[in-house]
Every structure is written in C-alpha cells, then in structure tokens.
Scaffold this active site. Structure first.
Site, PDB file in Angstrom:
ATOM      1  N   TRP A  97      35.237  46.275 -37.476  1.00 56.57           N
ATOM      2  CA  TRP A  97      35.678  47.206 -36.449  1.00 56.57           C
ATOM      3  C   TRP A  97      37.062  47.785 -36.700  1.00 56.57           C
ATOM      4  O   TRP A  97      37.463  48.727 -36.034  1.00 56.57           O
ATOM      5  CB  TRP A  97      35.667  46.535 -35.080  1.00 56.57           C
ATOM      6  CG  TRP A  97      36.206  45.136 -35.035  1.00 56.57           C
ATOM      7  CD1 TRP A  97      35.476  43.987 -34.999  1.00 56.57           C
ATOM      8  CD2 TRP A  97      37.585  44.718 -35.021  1.00 56.57           C
ATOM      9  NE1 TRP A  97      36.301  42.885 -34.968  1.00 56.57           N
ATOM     10  CE2 TRP A  97      37.601  43.315 -34.988  1.00 56.57           C
ATOM     11  CE3 TRP A  97      38.808  45.392 -35.041  1.00 56.57           C
ATOM     12  CZ2 TRP A  97      38.780  42.569 -34.968  1.00 56.57           C
ATOM     13  CZ3 TRP A  97      39.985  44.668 -35.040  1.00 56.57           C
ATOM     14  CH2 TRP A  97      39.956  43.273 -34.993  1.00 56.57           C
ATOM     15  N   LYS A 153      25.021  48.810 -41.281  1.00 58.45           N
ATOM     16  CA  LYS A 153      25.150  48.137 -39.989  1.00 58.45           C
ATOM     17  C   LYS A 153      26.647  48.084 -39.649  1.00 58.45           C
ATOM     18  O   LYS A 153      27.380  47.241 -40.161  1.00 58.45           O
ATOM     19  CB  LYS A 153      24.567  46.726 -40.062  1.00 58.45           C
ATOM     20  CG  LYS A 153      24.467  46.021 -38.693  1.00 58.45           C
ATOM     21  CD  LYS A 153      25.660  45.150 -38.450  1.00 58.45           C
ATOM     22  CE  LYS A 153      25.600  44.483 -37.077  1.00 58.45           C
ATOM     23  NZ  LYS A 153      26.902  44.401 -36.418  1.00 58.45           N
ATOM     24  N   GLY A 160      35.100  38.904 -41.760  1.00 55.56           N
ATOM     25  CA  GLY A 160      35.699  37.580 -41.747  1.00 55.56           C
ATOM     26  C   GLY A 160      35.066  36.628 -42.754  1.00 55.56           C
ATOM     27  O   GLY A 160      33.933  36.800 -43.185  1.00 55.56           O
ATOM     28  N   GLU A 163      34.381  41.472 -49.245  1.00 59.63           N
ATOM     29  CA  GLU A 163      35.824  41.643 -49.071  1.00 59.63           C
ATOM     30  C   GLU A 163      36.172  40.969 -47.765  1.00 59.63           C
ATOM     31  O   GLU A 163      35.821  41.453 -46.689  1.00 59.63           O
ATOM     32  CB  GLU A 163      36.174  43.140 -49.074  1.00 59.63           C
ATOM     33  CG  GLU A 163      37.644  43.412 -49.357  1.00 59.63           C
ATOM     34  CD  GLU A 163      38.465  43.445 -48.086  1.00 59.63           C
ATOM     35  OE1 GLU A 163      39.117  42.413 -47.808  1.00 59.63           O
ATOM     36  OE2 GLU A 163      38.459  44.459 -47.389  1.00 59.63           O
ATOM     37  N   LEU A 164      36.858  39.808 -47.875  1.00 55.32           N
ATOM     38  CA  LEU A 164      37.002  38.922 -46.728  1.00 55.32           C
ATOM     39  C   LEU A 164      38.457  38.844 -46.267  1.00 55.32           C
ATOM     40  O   LEU A 164      39.180  39.830 -46.316  1.00 55.32           O
ATOM     41  CB  LEU A 164      36.425  37.548 -47.073  1.00 55.32           C
ATOM     42  CG  LEU A 164      34.984  37.571 -47.627  1.00 55.32           C
ATOM     43  CD1 LEU A 164      34.528  36.180 -48.006  1.00 55.32           C
ATOM     44  CD2 LEU A 164      34.036  38.206 -46.616  1.00 55.32           C
ATOM     45  N   CYS A 175      42.982  43.296 -43.223  1.00 53.27           N
ATOM     46  CA  CYS A 175      42.731  42.138 -44.080  1.00 53.27           C
ATOM     47  C   CYS A 175      43.869  41.908 -45.065  1.00 53.27           C
ATOM     48  O   CYS A 175      44.126  40.786 -45.477  1.00 53.27           O
ATOM     49  CB  CYS A 175      41.411  42.315 -44.826  1.00 53.27           C
ATOM     50  SG  CYS A 175      41.301  43.875 -45.729  1.00 53.27           S
ATOM     51  N   GLU A 230      44.013  33.065 -40.811  1.00 51.25           N
ATOM     52  CA  GLU A 230      44.152  34.494 -40.556  1.00 51.25           C
ATOM     53  C   GLU A 230      44.134  34.760 -39.049  1.00 51.25           C
ATOM     54  O   GLU A 230      43.146  34.502 -38.380  1.00 51.25           O
ATOM     55  CB  GLU A 230      43.036  35.269 -41.247  1.00 51.25           C
ATOM     56  CG  GLU A 230      43.212  36.768 -41.160  1.00 51.25           C
ATOM     57  CD  GLU A 230      42.150  37.534 -41.941  1.00 51.25           C
ATOM     58  OE1 GLU A 230      42.501  38.521 -42.601  1.00 51.25           O
ATOM     59  OE2 GLU A 230      40.969  37.139 -41.877  1.00 51.25           O
TER      60      GLU A 230
END
Length: 493
Positions: free
Chosen positions: A155, A179, A233, A254-255, A288, A386
C-alpha cells in the site's frame, strides 16, 4: 479534483472492468480524514481463475504475435497516457494512502519513465551464438516469455512498486495478473483502464482486488502462474515463497529493511542532516529502504543530534493534499497501531525519546509525530525490527569497524548509507556493508536503470535495470546439425 461522491471500483479482467463473482465490495478510507471515499470489489478464487485464464489466452493469442518492437510502441503509448493523466491518478492514490501530493504526482509521472525505459529494452533482448566443443552442430540461445506472471504489491507506493515488476514483464512478452493491496486498490484499477486505450490486447494485464487469503493465495497457487513478483513484509513474503515452492515457481521478493544511515565525524553535517531526514521521515517512514537506524560517531553525536532535532522540529504535519505539508498521515489504521506499539516498546526497553513519540489526533485519526530515540542499543527491538513509520533509532559508534559491525548486525540487508568526505573510508564501508544498495553522501536515490533488492531477509532477486527483464524470461538452447549424416549410435568411434 475528485468529487465527494463515493467511487466504486470493479475488477479488471480480459480488457474490461467487471464486477466480482461474489457481488461483494468493501470500503476504502482516506487516511487523512478517516472517511470512506470508495468501494472496492472483493475478489476471490473464482475471479483469480478467470483472470489467469484470460492472461493465458492472451499469452498464446494476439500478444504472442506482436513483435518486440511493436510491444515497445504499445508500452510507450501507455507511458504517455499515464503521464498525461498523472494528476488525476496521483490524487486517487493520495486519497487511498495519504502520501504527500507533491511526492505522489512525481512518483506517478516517474512510472511513465519506467515504461519508456523498458519499452526501449523490449527489442534489445538478444540471443547468443555459442561456440561448442562438438563438431557438426550450430548452437544458440533464445529467450522466451516465462508465462503468466502474478504481481502482488503493498500500500505504500502502489503504482511505483507494481511498475517495477509489470514493465519488465511486458517487455519480456509475459502476461500478468495483479493483486494490489486491499488498502490501495483504486489507482491500479484506474491505471489498468489505460492499457486498452493504449491498444494492448485483452488479457495482457488483469487486476483482481481483495484480501490476501482470498486473492493472493489462489494467485500464487494457481498452476498456470509461472512466476510471482512480490513487494511487502517479511512474513507475507515467506508465506508466498513457501506456496510458490510447492508449485516450483520462481519468485522475486522485495521485503523489509532496517537500514543503517552512518554519519562519520568528517561528514558535512548540514548535508547529512537533510539526508537523514529524507531517509526516515519522507513518506512518513513508510518505505522499505528507510534509514531507520542512525549510526553517529561518538565525537559528533551531541552536535549532530542538536542540528537534527532543530531541523525536524520545523516539519509541517497536515493535509497531504496541501503542497505546504511535509509529513502526512500513516496510511492504514493497523499500521498506525503498530507504530504506536513500537514507540511504547522502545520506551519500555530504555530508549529515550528526545522528539515526538505521540499521536496527533488533532490533525487526523492516523498522525504520528516524527519521533527520535537515543540511548538505543542495537540489540533492542526498536533497532532490530521494521517499524515502517516515522521513528528513528540513534546508535553511537567509535570507529569504522564498529560502524560496520553494528550496520550488519541485523536480519535485513536492503540498503544503507555512508556520510564522509574520505574516499578511502567510503569505499571500505560500502564494501563491507551487507546491503543491496549503499548510498554515499545521499539517501533514497533510485532509478529504473539501476538494480534494487536486498541481502539476507530483505528478499530474493533484483528489480529495475537491464537484468530485471531476465526474471521474466526462460532461456532455451537450440542445437542445429550442420552435418547431413547422423552418426550411427551403435558404432563406436
């Protein structure tokens, strides 16, 4: 400007906006006001199946017959349409996630630049002739689209993080099912409508909105989906990786990050202050790559902190639609609650709050003051986990070795920065930091030309740049006999 009437958004499947098979919709709220401004289609497994079927048909249909150069022309047309509509689409995204108007308009326009870049790459994916040790054969490689690509995005920057996957996938000749986050779906539906206007065949790009278990999981598990591109996440990424592994699908993940922003005593402190603020308080810390750990050399700790607090104290919080606003609301209520929880955790661990640390209900339901903690040890949760909000942890270090050790002593490895005038020091620290991106005397610079991704638990693979397109391609090796006589396999030579 959007009117005040509630907007309703369906799914986008096979070139048209359609209603969800369930007939159900769910509300989306403006983070600044807390008011519902739109209704989003609640998709499910049946809708995912329809979208994947449309993408599969397009993959073997008209889309497969379009030359790479023609694909590039379609992508350039799309990019131009997006840039022309950037103000409206940015306003929709801003209303969905509360990002500052000036920032989100620039981001949406830059998405157009992403598509221009990959449009130019579409007809430059070249095969290679291979010299072999076998006589009488001619061998070469060719690249073919991997297939239907599932894209799942968060988001905080919906269109930007979708484009990092979508643009190279289309350049490779793949088709897609997207999605978006259930919190920020509207701008993606608006964007999807531009594909038909640009001339893309139906089914090349599909969007199914809804919740993770109802849409995300069926998309990852669908047998006709070849690859999953995900930004989000760490826990969700791990679950997606596990589901994808059952189908032997490839992934790009990509976290999270807990990136160190390291300031040495020889740095230009005024410039470093601006870089630190950009690293953690831009986008309300919901990035991130946020530089959420500030590592300060002991000799400048107090002086730098004084400059930093004075600078951050001038920040204007408020309506993200106003060009005067510098820090907006937190995008979602669950994220707001998480941030406030971490502020309490930090205080309980013994970290000292020297700025902020409170909610601002007078400004709106999801505002958090820019917050700075000192006396932070690197083993505290506030330094290891995080937060994804406007919360900065300040940690002292003595020398280069300790800065590197602290910088790397975390589960993540997405990014980091070094502030110094010493070239030798800059090169030493950038070599030693375990991170996918390291900035020197700047923070948060990214480009469609350069790869982005992380080490360790920050993910798998790289996005952006030339090589990203290969995540969406299969390599085929072709052997052609140049000898007219096939050797008898039963005669030993």
């Amino acid at each position: 400007m959007l009117d005040d009437a509630t907007q309703t958004y369906g799914l986008y499947i096979d070139g048209a906006e359609v209603g969800p098979s369930s007939g159900q919709f769910f509300p989306t709220e403006d983070p600044y006001t807390g008011k519902v401004w739109g209704q989003i289609a609640r998709g499910g497994a049946e809708d995912v199946a329809q979208a994947v079927a449309a993408a599969k048909r397009a993959l073997s249909g008209e889309w497969s017959k379009i030359s790479p150069s023609a694909r590039g022309k379609l992508m350039r047309r799309l990019a131009d349409l997006l840039i022309a509509r950037a103000d409206r689409i940015a306003e929709i995204e801003r209303r969905d996630n509360g990002k500052l108007a000036a920032e989100v308009v620039a981001q949406v326009r830059y998405v157009g630049d992403y598509f221009h870049y990959y449009a130019g790459l579409a007809d430059k994916i070249e095969s290679h002739v291979i010299p072999t040790d076998k006589a009488g054969v001619f061998a070469y490689t060719k690249y073919e689209p991997k297939g239907v690509i599932g894209i799942i995005t968060p988001w905080n920057s919906p269109l930007t993080l979708t484009s990092w996957k979508l643009a190279p996938a289309l350049a490779a000749g793949c088709t897609t099912v997207i999605k978006p986050s259930e919190f920020t779906s509207a701008s993606m539906i608006e964007f999807a409508a531009l594909f038909a206007e640009a001339g893309f065949p139906p089914g090349v790009v599909n969007v199914v909105t809804g919740f993770g278990p109802e849409v995300g999981a069926p998309l990852v598990e669908h047998p006709d989906v070849a690859h999953i591109g995900f930004t989000g996440g760490e826990i969700a990424g791990q679950k997606i990786y596990e589901l994808a592994a059952k189908g032997l699908k490839t992934v790009t993940l990509e976290l999270g990050g807990k990136s160190p922003n390291i300031v040495f005593d020889d740095a230009d402190l005024d410039q470093a202050v601006k870089g630190v603020v950009s690293g953690i308080f831009a986008a309300t810390g919901q990035s991130c790559q946020a530089g959420s750990r500030l590592l300060l050399q002991e000799s400048i700790h107090d002086a730098f902190l004084e400059k930093l607090i004075a600078f951050v104290s001038t920040a204007k919080l408020g309506d993200p639609a106003s060009l005067e606003t510098q820090i907006g609301p937190v995008a979602t209520k669950p994220q707001f609650d998480k941030i406030m929880g971490y502020i309490d955790i930090a205080k309980g661990e013994g970290a000292r709050c020297v700025l902020g640390g409170k909610a601002r209900p007078d400004l709106g339901p999801q505002f958090v003051e820019p917050t700075i903690f000192v006396d932070v040890r690197n083993d505290m949760r506030i330094a290891q986990e995080e937060v994804f909000g406007p919360v900065l942890s300040v940690i002292k270090f003595k020398d280069e070795d300790e800065a590197i050790a602290i910088g790397n002593d975390v589960a993540y490895g997405l990014a980091g920065a070094v502030w110094t005038k010493d070239l030798k020091r800059a090169m030493l620290v950038t070599d030693k930091l375990k991170a996918g991106t390291v900035w020197v005397n700047n923070y948060r610079a990214t480009s469609f030309t350069s790869p982005f991704g992380g080490f360790k638990r920050s993910g798998i693979g790289r996005e952006s740049g030339i090589n990203a397109v290969h995540d969406y391609l299969e390599t085929k090796c072709v052997w052609i006999s140049s000898d007219l006589e096939v050797p008898n396999p039963f005669i030993r030579r």
